[in-house]
Write a protein that holds these residues in place. Structure first.
Motif, short mmCIF file in Angstrom:
data_model
loop_
_atom_site.label_atom_id
_atom_site.label_comp_id
_atom_site.label_asym_id
_atom_site.label_seq_id
_atom_site.Cartn_x
_atom_site.Cartn_y
_atom_site.Cartn_z
N ALA A 519 0.85 -1.19 0.00
CA ALA A 519 0.00 0.00 0.00
C ALA A 519 0.89 1.24 0.00
O ALA A 519 2.03 1.21 0.46
CB ALA A 519 -0.93 0.01 1.21
N ALA A 520 0.34 2.33 -0.54
CA ALA A 520 1.05 3.61 -0.52
C ALA A 520 0.71 4.35 0.76
O ALA A 520 -0.45 4.38 1.18
CB ALA A 520 0.65 4.45 -1.73
N TYR A 521 1.73 4.97 1.40
CA TYR A 521 1.51 5.69 2.65
C TYR A 521 2.04 7.12 2.53
O TYR A 521 3.09 7.37 1.94
CB TYR A 521 2.22 4.98 3.81
N ILE A 522 1.27 8.04 3.12
CA ILE A 522 1.67 9.44 3.16
C ILE A 522 1.47 9.94 4.58
O ILE A 522 0.38 9.78 5.15
CB ILE A 522 0.85 10.30 2.18
N LEU A 523 2.49 10.54 5.17
CA LEU A 523 2.41 11.10 6.51
C LEU A 523 2.20 12.60 6.40
O LEU A 523 2.89 13.28 5.65
CB LEU A 523 3.69 10.80 7.30
N VAL A 524 1.25 13.13 7.18
CA VAL A 524 0.85 14.53 7.07
C VAL A 524 0.88 15.17 8.45
O VAL A 524 0.48 14.56 9.45
CB VAL A 524 -0.57 14.64 6.47
N ASP A 525 1.37 16.42 8.51
CA ASP A 525 1.43 17.12 9.79
C ASP A 525 0.09 17.81 10.07
O ASP A 525 -0.82 17.79 9.23
CB ASP A 525 2.59 18.11 9.82
N PRO A 526 -0.09 18.42 11.25
CA PRO A 526 -1.39 19.05 11.58
C PRO A 526 -1.78 20.19 10.64
O PRO A 526 -2.95 20.55 10.57
CB PRO A 526 -1.16 19.57 13.00
N GLN A 527 -0.83 20.76 9.90
CA GLN A 527 -1.14 21.82 8.95
C GLN A 527 -1.39 21.26 7.54
O GLN A 527 -1.38 22.01 6.57
CB GLN A 527 -0.01 22.85 8.90
N PHE A 528 -1.62 19.95 7.46
CA PHE A 528 -1.91 19.27 6.19
C PHE A 528 -0.72 19.19 5.25
O PHE A 528 -0.88 18.88 4.07
CB PHE A 528 -3.08 19.91 5.44
N LYS A 529 0.48 19.48 5.76
CA LYS A 529 1.67 19.40 4.92
C LYS A 529 2.20 17.97 4.91
O LYS A 529 2.26 17.30 5.95
CB LYS A 529 2.76 20.34 5.45
N ILE A 530 2.60 17.50 3.72
CA ILE A 530 3.17 16.15 3.59
C ILE A 530 4.60 16.20 4.14
O ILE A 530 5.44 16.97 3.65
CB ILE A 530 3.16 15.69 2.13
N ILE A 531 4.86 15.36 5.11
CA ILE A 531 6.21 15.34 5.70
C ILE A 531 6.97 14.08 5.32
O ILE A 531 8.20 14.04 5.45
CB ILE A 531 6.13 15.48 7.23
N SER A 532 6.24 13.06 4.83
CA SER A 532 6.92 11.85 4.40
C SER A 532 5.95 11.02 3.58
O SER A 532 4.72 11.16 3.72
CB SER A 532 7.42 11.04 5.61
N TYR A 533 6.52 10.13 2.73
CA TYR A 533 5.66 9.30 1.89
C TYR A 533 6.47 8.11 1.39
O TYR A 533 7.70 8.13 1.34
CB TYR A 533 5.11 10.10 0.71
N SER A 534 5.76 7.06 1.02
CA SER A 534 6.42 5.87 0.48
C SER A 534 6.64 6.05 -1.02
O SER A 534 6.02 6.91 -1.67
CB SER A 534 5.58 4.62 0.74
N GLN A 535 7.53 5.22 -1.58
CA GLN A 535 7.82 5.30 -3.00
C GLN A 535 6.57 5.01 -3.84
O GLN A 535 6.35 5.61 -4.89
CB GLN A 535 8.94 4.31 -3.36
N LEU A 536 5.75 4.07 -3.36
CA LEU A 536 4.53 3.72 -4.10
C LEU A 536 3.57 4.92 -4.17
O LEU A 536 2.91 5.13 -5.19
CB LEU A 536 3.82 2.53 -3.44
#
Length: 872
Positions: A519-536
């Protein structure tokens, strides 16, 4: 001669005119009355009103009546003059007769007035007959004179002949002229008038020349000098415009009533004097829960259902309305189902002579609005607490008033309590010295550029405590381009910044873990900014067309713009602690469809503080395709099972009957071998049964062939108007012989579909409208098309015999089901229509009543190729 007799009354309206009017109202005269009291107005009125009769009250010599007669005698077109006198002045009346008055009546013996008027008119007409006949030929009113008890036409003007009948009726009787026509009733009415002397009025009769022309007929008696009826006058006044206006007015009124009944508000018009409703819309019933009959039976029901503690409002409204002032009030009512609702009533009074006569008003159900208002009040209180808990606050600086206000949440962030009265100095003093210059520059830039901007800075108190604040500054500019207000939000993100640092330190390990999942994963901070994500996640984004770097950008930018409002709500729910899961699909560049399962999972620290969220995206296209195939297989099995039940019924009934006949005839043949005649008859019956059996087998084969080929048929763009034209050409002999008419309302003129199927559907429904027509009516069909969402609506409406759906509705589309045996047929047409509609993925519904025609409503899906790549 006019259709309406014009009577000018010269006298005292308080007494004389009422006396005359009461007598004339009891007669059959069709008249228009005008009353004046001053002789100064008489000459001008005589010219403008052009009366047929002048009724003047006369007394002693040189009275107002004497002077009026002198003026009449000088007029170019002299009306008949009748004087009315008191008994003591009867000698004066005789003198007026000698001076040219047509007649006189004593004031206490006026019952002869209608006959005296008619007699005066007749004598006036006789005196000016030649001139009068010429005028009668030219005026646009139908006029005829009938003589004697046989009602022989002695005069007919041109307008009469052109509009009532072109026959040469002079010297013919009324009966023989119109016997066998729609005017035959005139003879019967003429007999009544000749017998009784009472004027007959017949309203709104259409002529032979045009169904759109209407006349009012008046038949009046003509009397000789002795008062005996000697003939009749037949008058016909053209009332076409009035009839058409009334019909149009009735139609408009009907449409208005439908509109008022359709809206949620209730409308009413109430006669206050008689305490009854003159108008009530259906909205009143919907709001109160009582039907309209209950309101009419109890006109005070509206007051009875008011909550007792709110009735003072209605009482106050009543006093205001009595003064002629409008009211607008809100109060609660108890509905029939015992629920309590808030209503708003707006009413306008109508006063006559200072008395309240009627009240009209509109009633609105504002229950939801009231509940929302309460919720807003509660929400404001909750928001204040929530801001404190979330360490968020807002501020507002009115540049015109030079007034600064802070929310309670912001006061708490600045180490103050709710009693603080904020000032610019207080704000400036707490800004961290290292950030003060930058903040001042940001404020100056905000005003100078007039653009909203984000901000981040630190504050520091006297104890040395430091907080990190983030927020957004906004500006408001009036129509003149002047900046009037600065406002914004600030949040204490001190703890969040610490959490971010911790989160970043563990990101490397987490990225390694995420890159090894399906699965593809995206980590988001409280301000909705993407701080990390998987290659997928990166690969999915690039395949979607998002080529820019993900990190640092808003998670909302990862999706199409039209989806962001919905995603905003999802993120808000996640922030509140809800984990959200759903499935969505996307159309790829090559036109293929992919499905994804999305999960939004909130991230909290050990102290249950919100630190952001994780978005999981998994490709489930293969599972969806398998499920879709299973559903299609199941649907096909269900459809085939229904078809099997249908064919089982046909085989058990339609095949069994001819087979049973064949077996029976075969047995009989063995018994009558020696009788050639009987054998011949039995063989004929045997051939008939075999032919019926063959017909059923062919029909079943045709149906099975259609169903077998249906899913594989090629679709094409079909022009509906052209298709209908081809069908009309193929049955042209029926269309012409039955005088069939078509009306088209085609909002959508083309559709992608299987042309052969659409042709068959249109053909069967059009042919049925001819076959099952009403004998007294020419068949008519209205064909409409329009779009609703992703479906094409096709509506066929005819004026045929109609169908008893209560009796036959469940079997209407069955194979070999026929309900009108007076018309040849097999019972396959509607079966094939429904079969082909469903094979196209559509549905069909029917509305019909015996004698009122039928409406077939077909709904077909539209599968236009998509033109946009979007994640739904």
């Amino acid at each position: 001669m006019r259709n309406i007799l014009r009577i000018l009354i010269l006298g005292d309206p308080a007494n004389d005119s009422n006396l005359i009017t009461s007598i004339l109202d009891q007669s059959e005269l069709n008249f228009q009355q005008l009353t004046i009291t001053e002789l100064n107005d008489f000459k001008l009125t005589l010219k403008n009103f052009a009366p047929d009769i002048v009724l003047a009250f006369c007394a002693r010599t040189n009275s107002i009546g004497h002077q009026a007669l002198s003026i009449v005698k000088e007029a170019e077109d002299q009306p008949a003059f009748i004087c009315i006198v008191k008994p003591e002045f009867e000698n004066e009346a005789l003198k007026l007769l000698e001076s040219g008055a047509a007649d006189y009546l004593v004031e206490d013996r006026l019952m002869r007035l209608p006959n005296a008027i008619l007699k005066a008119i007749k004598e006036r007409r006789s005196a000016t007959n030649s001139k009068g006949l010429t005028l009668l030929q030219e005026i646009p009113t139908a006029i005829a004179v009938l003589e004697g008890k046989h009602h022989i036409f002695t005069f007919i003007n041109t307008f009469f002949q052109q509009n009532i009948g072109n026959k040469a009726a002079i010297n013919k009787t009324l009966k023989e002229t119109y016997e066998g026509t729609k005017f035959a009733f005139l003879h019967e009415k003429a007999e009544e008038v000749y017998e009784t002397g009472k004027t007959a009025i017949i309203k709104e009769v259409s002529t032979d020349s045009s169904e759109d022309a209407y006349f009012n007929f008046t038949i009046q008696a003509l009397r000789d000098p002795a008062g005996q009826i000697s003939g009749l006058v037949l008058l016909g006044s053209d009332v076409t415009e009035q009839v058409q206006y009334r019909k149009e007015k009735d139609l408009v009124s009907h449409e208005i009533e439908k509109l008022l009944d359709a809206v949620n508000e209730g409308f009413y018009l109430k006669d206050v004097q008689n305490n009854k409703y003159l108008k009530l819309s259906a909205g009143c019933s919907r709001i109160y829960g009582y039907n309209l009959d209950e309101f009419h039976q109890n006109p005070n029901l509206w007051y009875d259902v008011i909550l007792p503690e709110d009735r003072y409002i209605a009482d106050r409204d009543g006093e205001i309305l009595e003064k002629g002032e409008k009211i607008k009030s809100q109060y609660r009512i108890i509905c029939q189902d015992k629920s309590i609702r808030w209503i708003e009533i707006k009413a306008v009074p109508h006063l006559i002579n200072g008395q309240l006569h009627t009240v009209e008003g509109v009633i609105s159900d504002i229950t939801q609005w009231k509940e929302t208002e309460d919720q807003i009040k509660q929400a404001k209180a909750v928001l204040s607490e929530a801001q404190k808990m979330a360490q968020i606050g807002n501020w507002n600086f009115d540049l015109i008033k030079q007034e600064l206000t802070w929310s309670d949440g912001l006061k708490e962030i600045y180490w103050a309590d709710e009693s603080l009265v904020p000032a610019n100095e207080h704000f400036d003093q707490l800004i961290h010295p290292d950030d003060k210059l930058r903040v001042e520059h940001e404020v100056d830039k905000l005003i100078r550029l007039g653009k909203n901007m984000k901000t981040s800075f630190r504050i520091k108190n006297k104890a040395g405590e430091v907080k990190i604040l983030q927020g957004e500054n906004r500006i408001e500019i009036n129509k003149e381009g002047i900046t009037t207000r600065l406002y914004g939000t600030l949040q204490d993100v001190t703890s969040i910044k610490v959490a971010e640092d911790t989160l970043k330190k563990s990101e490397a390990n987490l990225r390694t873990l995420l890159n090894h999942t399906d699965a593809a994963y995206i980590l988001v901070d409280p301000q909705f900014k993407i701080i990390s994500y998987s290659q997928l996640a990166k690969e999915i984004a690039e395949f979607r067309g998002h080529f820019k770097e993900l990190e640092g950008n808003s998670i909302l930018d990862y999706f199409a713009k039209n989806k962001r409002a919905r995603l905003q709500r999802i993120v808000e729910d996640v922030i509140k602690g809800q984990n959200m899961s759903y499935e969505t699909n996307v159309i790829e560049k090559d036109g293929s469809e992919k499905w994804y399962a999305l999960k939004w999972i909130g991230v909290n620290d050990n102290e249950h503080q919100y630190r952001g969220f994780i978005l999981s995206i998994k490709d489930i296209t293969e599972q969806k395709n398998i499920a879709k195939a299973q559903n299609e297989t199941t649907s096909e099995l269900i459809r085939r099972n229904k078809d099997l039940e249908q064919f089982t019924y046909v085989v058990s009934h339609n095949l069994r009957a001819p087979v049973a006949n064949i077996m029976g005839l075969s047995d009989l043949l063995t018994e009558v071998e020696s009788d050639p005649v009987a054998v011949s008859d039995l063989l004929q019956g045997l051939r008939t049964s075999i032919k019926n059996l063959d017909t059923v087998i062919k029909d079943l084969n045709y149906v099975l062939t259609v169903k077998k080929d249906a899913p594989e048929r090629m679709k094409e763009l079909v022009d509906i108007q052209t298709l209908i034209g081809e069908i009309k050409d193929s049955i042209n002999n029926l269309v012409v012989s039955e005088h069939m008419t078509f009306e088209y309302q085609l909002e959508e003129e083309k559709v992608y579909t299987v042309r052969g199927y659409l042709y068959s559907i249109f053909y069967n429904l059009i042919l049925n409208s001819i076959k099952y027509r009403q004998e007294q009516l020419s068949p008519r069909m209205i064909i409409r098309t329009y779009l609703t969402g992703k479906h094409l609506n096709i509506v066929f409406e005819d004026n045929g015999k109609g169908i008893d759906l209560k009796k036959h509705g469940s079997q209407l589309f069955g194979l070999y089901k026929r309900f009108d045996i007076s018309v040849d047929g097999k019972g396959m047409g509607l079966f094939m229509v429904k079969t082909q509609v469903e094979d196209l993925g559509g549905t069909i519904q029917v509305k019909s009543e015996p004698g009122k025609g039928s409406i077939f409503h077909i709904l077909l899906p539209i599968n236009d190729p998509p033109t946009a790549l979007s994640l739904r």
